[in-house]
Motif scaffolding. Structure first.
Motif, short mmCIF file in Angstrom:
data_model
loop_
_atom_site.label_atom_id
_atom_site.label_comp_id
_atom_site.label_asym_id
_atom_site.label_seq_id
_atom_site.Cartn_x
_atom_site.Cartn_y
_atom_site.Cartn_z
N ALA A 193 3.96 -0.78 -7.86
CA ALA A 193 4.93 -1.69 -7.26
C ALA A 193 4.88 -3.04 -7.96
O ALA A 193 5.93 -3.65 -8.24
N ASN A 196 6.66 -2.97 -11.13
CA ASN A 196 8.11 -2.94 -10.96
C ASN A 196 8.65 -4.31 -10.56
O ASN A 196 9.81 -4.45 -10.23
N ALA A 198 7.46 -6.30 -7.95
CA ALA A 198 7.35 -6.72 -6.56
C ALA A 198 6.26 -7.77 -6.41
O ALA A 198 5.18 -7.66 -6.98
N ALA A 202 6.29 -8.59 -0.90
CA ALA A 202 7.09 -7.38 -0.97
C ALA A 202 6.20 -6.14 -1.00
O ALA A 202 6.52 -5.12 -0.38
N VAL A 203 5.07 -6.23 -1.70
CA VAL A 203 4.17 -5.09 -1.77
C VAL A 203 3.63 -4.76 -0.38
O VAL A 203 3.60 -3.60 0.04
N ARG A 205 4.98 -5.52 2.52
CA ARG A 205 6.05 -5.10 3.42
C ARG A 205 6.56 -3.70 3.06
O ARG A 205 6.76 -2.86 3.91
N ASP A 206 6.79 -3.46 1.77
CA ASP A 206 7.50 -2.24 1.37
C ASP A 206 6.57 -1.09 1.03
O ASP A 206 6.96 0.07 1.08
N ILE A 207 5.34 -1.39 0.61
CA ILE A 207 4.46 -0.31 0.16
C ILE A 207 3.30 -0.12 1.15
O ILE A 207 3.10 0.96 1.69
N PRO A 210 4.19 0.61 5.25
CA PRO A 210 4.65 1.99 5.52
C PRO A 210 3.56 3.02 5.31
O PRO A 210 3.48 4.00 6.05
N ARG A 213 0.99 3.19 8.22
CA ARG A 213 1.54 3.31 9.56
C ARG A 213 0.73 4.26 10.43
O ARG A 213 0.44 3.98 11.60
#
Lengths: 578, 356
Positions: A193, A196, A198, A202-203, A205-207, A210, A213
């Motif tokens: 990430a 790419n 991020a 962002a890492v 939040r997005d990686i 999730p 979880r």
């Protein structure tokens, strides 16, 4: 030389058990009997008493009881308190886990120890410490001039106070679960990430979020179960605040009306059990399809906090100051003065309370002795049982193994007070053949401990099994070793570290246990856990504080010992070790 | 005696049938390899033999005694079978000597004799000086020798080996293969060796059972598997075999037959009872094709790679130029992409008609 020649050299045992009673069949039978008598039968008796008290199903009685104004109120309180406390614990625990696993925050090991410590302190002691924190003798608030003027209502004697303490108390449960998920997170996913483009936010939040979880919701489920069944905090704050929950209602009615209220209370206990199972199922559903990959080969490098190092550190240590130092210092201060409300100073300081608690108060001494020997017995019995049960659950298929797993998990999830009610019901009537009942004796408490802590002992042991190669057992089997020989010579040495950890956990939990024993203690059989509540109810606040201090010191001593001798223990079995 | 009779056994896990009607007759003292891709059921077959799994159907008898049937099941601890596990399953809390002695201790053999037997066995596998080491302090090859010593000490008449070389470096394998052969010669035990590596199976075993999707496809000597495969699957699996369809099969007697392959007449080996057929599958290996100056199969090289002792050429062959073939050409040769060559088939085998 051949095998037949070798076989003829084997000594024949003089006494031969019937074939079906040797080996695995005997082991299975013993385990089924143990779990059946101590878990399944009492819970079945509870359901029977709740739903079919006179042998028949009476819907109008059930509707009358459950529809009563106070019961509905207590049910709603229970739901609201446990859900709100779970949310609080989940947020705090997840943040703490992210902070300690992903960043380069300073003095992490110490901070983790402090963050997990509240979980090890018995909840009734936590509640007592917080009650003392706002008293005039509190060294923190008193010194700041923030202590409450006499006559004002204590801010923690409220719904909010209960939620706050339960959230604080259970945050470590979420922390441990999330941290385990984070440690399994493959570093390559995070690095991919970053490459790419991020950023850190962002890492996360997005990686990261999730992917963890599953761990977050697993922790939330544990926090929910622990909140809904936490007698210590709900009783110590809820009873003075007149915030009634199902647990305190069951406790108070059984105390006032005795066994005559048992059938109705069994129904309330069943309601509590249903709420618990619903909550767990719901969180499990929310956390479904969590990422379960196992890859600890390479951990992601820690993110640098940079100029946030100081603000974040300040916030983190401030949390510990409020959540740990404030109540514990108040507890110790209260134990060191002669009467409740006195400020701690050179004139008022005394060790009288400790002397009383340790030497002069007969009830406390007897309760401690009782707690000590039933705790030792519990550990001595449950650890071998857990090792044998772990063997069956890990390596055997079939419906017996499934049933045993379900039964042991159920006993883990259900609040201790339900086990307490079930044990009273089960042992109230005279036993067959013996002619006298066990109700009111220490044996019921022992039976309840067996039932309540089996799953606690089982968890680290199952972790130990996951790390050993099944072929080790199979190779011994091929060498001709029967199941009991293998358990002793092959399995036990292999899972010994995990079994030791299980023993420490069970000991620490059982020695201060309150949830089940508060219903089962009698004038003949006292344990130390509920003693604080009884002393506080009787107005001996300073003595209660002294007992609480001794409990905290005992817990700290055990944790210290486990850290010194714990270098050989497998990673992750002792929650307070980073 | 320790012959193994596996008679039409079947085994399912839930809805998946892992073993389908598997039968094998293994003679006492024989070295048998079971060869198959992962997931073909070979490990389940081994676990059934050892007694870790119960059968759904069929029977297993060892040395004439029925040990597994759907109703009766002799537990593993009473079978007297030795197993060398993939990870060797050495007990980490025991020394090398204790590992080897464990089974003897369980059998109640007196200490003096136990010590004697253990030291003799450890000397046999050249581990005497390491008797007091822990398994963690041993190299991969030494661990394997401990596992073998454990079987030697028990004097197991049947030894099962579960891919014992799968986790090892290539250069260790050769030495350890020798170790197995020596063990077999020394103990005279019936050996049952599971592997997915055909070089290993063909090199070690007296007979090899080729397994796929829960069935035994062929159980035969290594040479026979290579040169006389019983089915297309076996032919394709062993030694980079190639299967093509030939026409106009005419037996010539004496185990030979003439056939037409891509318009060329070739002479092949065939089963003694082979009859004249219009079409048949034939099998051959890359080394069976060679370059010829005279009449042969026209081919177009699409890729040529240097393999040391030989050159490997991938070609498109036949009149239409759309039959892909692999050819091995002995080393001093020069082939380039796009070159047109002519091939002749030196040897091949007519796969017997499955229906016959």
């Amino acid at each position: 030389m051949s095998l037949t020649e070798t076989l003829s050299k084997r000594p024949q045992r003089a006494l031969r058990l019937p074939r079906w009673l040797t080996g695995e069949a005997a082991l299975m039978l013993a385990l089924v009997l143990f779990v059946g008598v101590l878990s399944i039968a009492p819970l079945a008796r509870l359901a029977w008493a709740a739903l079919l008290p006179q042998g028949q199903f009476d819907a109008s009685r059930i509707a009358d009881i459950l529809g009563g104004r106070r019961v509905v109120g207590a049910t709603l309180n229970t739901i609201w308190i446990s859900v709100a406390a779970t949310c609080l614990a989940t947020v705090a625990g997840t943040l703490a886990a992210l902070l300690t696993t992903l960043t380069d925050m300073r003095a992490r090991t110490l901070w983790v120890f402090g963050f997990v410590l509240p979980l090890m302190i018995p909840p009734q002691v936590t509640a007592l410490a917080w009650v003392q924190a706002f008293s005039p003798s509190s060294p923190v608030l008193g010194a700041l001039g923030l202590s409450l003027p006499p006559g004002t209502r204590h801010p923690l004697y409220s719904m909010g106070g209960i939620i706050f303490l339960l959230g604080l108390y259970n945050a470590p449960l979420v922390f441990l679960s999330v941290r385990a998920s984070l440690q399994r997170l493959p570093a390559a996913l995070i690095e991919a990430a970053h490459s790419n483009g991020a950023g850190r936010g962002a890492v996360i939040r997005d990686i990261i979020l999730p992917l963890i979880r599953g761990g977050v919701f697993a922790g939330a489920a544990l926090a929910f179960v622990s909140s809904i069944g936490n007698f210590g905090i709900q009783a110590m704050l809820g009873i003075p605040a007149r915030v009634e929950t199902l647990i305190t209602m069951i406790y108070r009615r059984l105390n006032s009306y005795g066994p005559s209220a048992l059938n109705d209370m069994a129904l309330l206990a069943l309601l509590l059990a249903v709420l618990t199972v619903i909550g767990m199922t719901l969180t499990a559903w929310l956390g479904r399809k969590g990422d379960q990959r196992v890859d600890s080969a390479h951990r992601a490098p820690r993110m640098s906090l940079g100029r946030w190092q100081w603000p974040v550190g300040l916030a983190a240590w401030g949390y510990l100051l409020v959540g740990l130092a404030l109540p514990l210092s108040a507890l110790f201060a209260a134990a060191l003065v002669r009467g409740y409300g006195q400020p701690l100073s050179a004139e008022t300081i005394t060790l009288e309370n400790f002397a009383n608690a340790l030497f002069h108060h007969k009830g406390i001494r007897e309760a401690f002795v009782t707690s000590f020997w039933i705790t030792c017995t519990t550990v001595a019995v449950l650890i071998p049982v857990a090792v044998a049960l772990g063997y069956v659950l890990t390596w055997r298929r079939g419906w017996v193994a499934k049933l045993l797993r379900l039964a042991s998990e159920l006993a883990y999830a259900l609040p201790g007070i339900i086990i307490g009610v079930a044990m009273i019901l089960f042992f109230l009537r005279p036993l067959p053949f013996i002619g006298t009942g066990l109700y009111g004796t220490v044996w019921v408490i022992l039976a309840a401990y067996f039932s309540n802590f089996l799953a606690l002992a089982l968890r680290p042991v199952l972790g130990g099994y996951a790390q050993i190669d099944r072929a080790l057992d199979e190779a011994a089997q091929l060498a001709g070793a029967g199941i009991f020989t293998r358990l002793r010579t092959i399995i036990l040495p292999s899972v010994a570290p995990a079994a030791t950890a299980a023993g420490i956990l069970v000991f620490m939990t059982a020695i201060n246990e309150i949830q089940t024993s508060v219903l089962l203690v009698s004038s003949r059989a006292q344990t130390i856990g509920p003693m604080i509540i009884f002393l506080e109810e009787a107005g001996s606040s300073t003595l209660a504080a002294a007992v609480g201090c001794l409990m905290v010191l005992l817990v700290l001593a055990l944790m210290g010992v486990s850290l010194v001798f714990g270098r050989r223990l497998p990673e992750g079995v002792l929650p307070w070790r980073d | 005696m320790s012959d193994i009779r596996i008679d039409a056994i079947s085994k399912s896990f839930g809805p998946t049938q892992v073993l389908k009607d598997v039968s094998l007759a293994i003679e006492a003292g024989e070295f048998v390899a079971v060869l198959g891709p992962s997931g073909c059921g070979k490990t389940t077959l081994l676990r059934c033999l050892a007694g870790f799994e119960r059968l759904d159907g069929g029977a297993i008898a060892i040395g004439g005694e029925a040990v597994s049937t759907p109703r009766a099941h002799v537990p593993p601890e009473s079978r007297g079978i030795g197993v060398v596990f993939q990870n060797y399953a050495l007990w980490p809390h025991m020394s090398v000597a204790q590992n080897v002695a464990y089974g003897l201790k369980i059998a109640g053999i007196p200490r003096a004799e136990r010590t004697k037997r253990v030291s003799r066995v450890l000397d046999l596998v050249a581990l005497g000086p390491l008797a007091n080491r822990r398994p963690a302090d041993l190299s991969g090859g030494q661990r394997q020798r401990v596992a073998l010593a454990r079987c030697l000490a028990m004097e197991s008449r049947v030894v099962l080996l579960d891919e014992p070389l799968a986790n090892l470096d290539v250069h260790l394998r050769g030495a350890l293969e020798e170790e197995f052969a020596a063990f077999h010669a020394r103990s005279g035990a019936t050996m049952f060796y599971i592997t997915h590596d055909q070089a290993e199976a063909l090199a070690l075993a007296d007979r090899v059972a080729v397994m796929n999707a829960g069935r035994i496809l062929q159980f035969d000597r290594p040479q026979a598997l290579f040169s006389q495969p019983a089915s297309e699957t076996v032919a394709g699996f062993i030694g980079e075999g190639r299967v093509l369809e030939a026409e106009d099969i005419r037996p010539l007697g004496n185990g030979r037959a003439a056939a037409s392959l891509m318009g060329q007449t070739v002479e092949l080996r065939c089963a003694p009872g082979e009859r004249a057929r219009g079409r048949a599958k034939i099998s051959f290996h890359p080394g069976d094709l060679h370059l010829t100056e005279t009449q042969g199969i026209a081919a177009n090289i699409t890729r040529a790679t240097y393999r040391g002792a030989y050159l490997r050429a991938e070609v498109m062959a036949g009149p239409g130029g759309h039959v892909p073939l692999s050819v091995n050409i002995a080393a001093p040769a020069s082939l380039t992409r796009g070159q047109r060559i002519t091939l002749a088939l030196r040897d091949g085998w007519v796969i017997p008609d499955a229906a016959a």
